[in-house]
Design a protein around this motif. Structure first.
Motif, PDB file in Angstrom:
ATOM      1  N   ASN A  44     -70.801  32.117   7.276  1.00 26.31           N
ATOM      2  CA  ASN A  44     -70.688  33.056   6.162  1.00 26.31           C
ATOM      3  C   ASN A  44     -69.362  32.938   5.433  1.00 26.31           C
ATOM      4  O   ASN A  44     -68.312  32.805   6.054  1.00 26.31           O
ATOM      5  N   PRO A  84     -76.974  36.609  -0.013  1.00 26.74           N
ATOM      6  CA  PRO A  84     -75.723  37.365  -0.090  1.00 26.74           C
ATOM      7  C   PRO A  84     -75.948  38.868  -0.028  1.00 26.74           C
ATOM      8  O   PRO A  84     -77.015  39.373  -0.377  1.00 26.74           O
ATOM      9  N   VAL A  95     -71.558  35.881   1.861  1.00 24.11           N
ATOM     10  CA  VAL A  95     -72.526  34.895   1.373  1.00 24.11           C
ATOM     11  C   VAL A  95     -72.824  33.884   2.472  1.00 24.11           C
ATOM     12  O   VAL A  95     -71.928  33.157   2.902  1.00 24.11           O
TER      13      VAL A  95
END
Length: 135
Positions: A44, A84, A95
């Motif tokens: 992420n 996201p 994201v």
């Protein structure tokens, strides 16, 4: 110049643009992230400055929060792809790196939650590699 990234889900129902830079790129090995991805870790990107604009499919995006925790995941209800999400009252954009269609010029900042890393996730660089599926 401000960075502009684009991405989508696997079925193409949800498409988005992100304006701004990412501050961190974490590979999280916690059990919740492993469950989210079905893999060794989640990958992420985090930004407190970037903004997201949904180009299409905002209506197919759902967020699941693990009860009693801060852990959440956004996904497409059509194909299940990770997407996201905004956290911390909209002050943090998270994201999943794999949903970006724009090449990412950033390397992971750190592995996090290694204390809960799966036992089978050690020494993976020693496993044989193939350019496609093995015959």
């Amino acid at each position: 110049m401000t960075r502009l990234s684009s991405g989508s889900c696997q079925c193409g129902a949800a498409k988005f643009e992100i304006e701004g830079d990412f501050e961190h790129f974490f590979l999280c090995h916690c059990s919740r992230c492993r469950k989210d991805t079905g893999s060794a870790h989640a990958a992420n990107l985090f930004s407190s400055r970037a903004s997201i604009r949904w180009l299409s499919g905002g209506e197919v995006v759902r967020t699941y929060r693990v009860p009693g925790t801060r852990h959440q995941k956004a996904f497409c209800v059509e194909c299940g792809s990770a997407l996201p999400r905004e956290e911390a009252g909209g002050n943090m954009l998270v994201v999943p790196a794999g949903c970006l269609d724009t090449p990412l010029d950033m390397r992971p900042t750190a592995h996090v939650c290694l204390s809960s890393r799966a036992a089978w996730d050690n020494g993976l660089e020693d496993a044989p590699g193939f350019d496609g599926l093995p015959g």
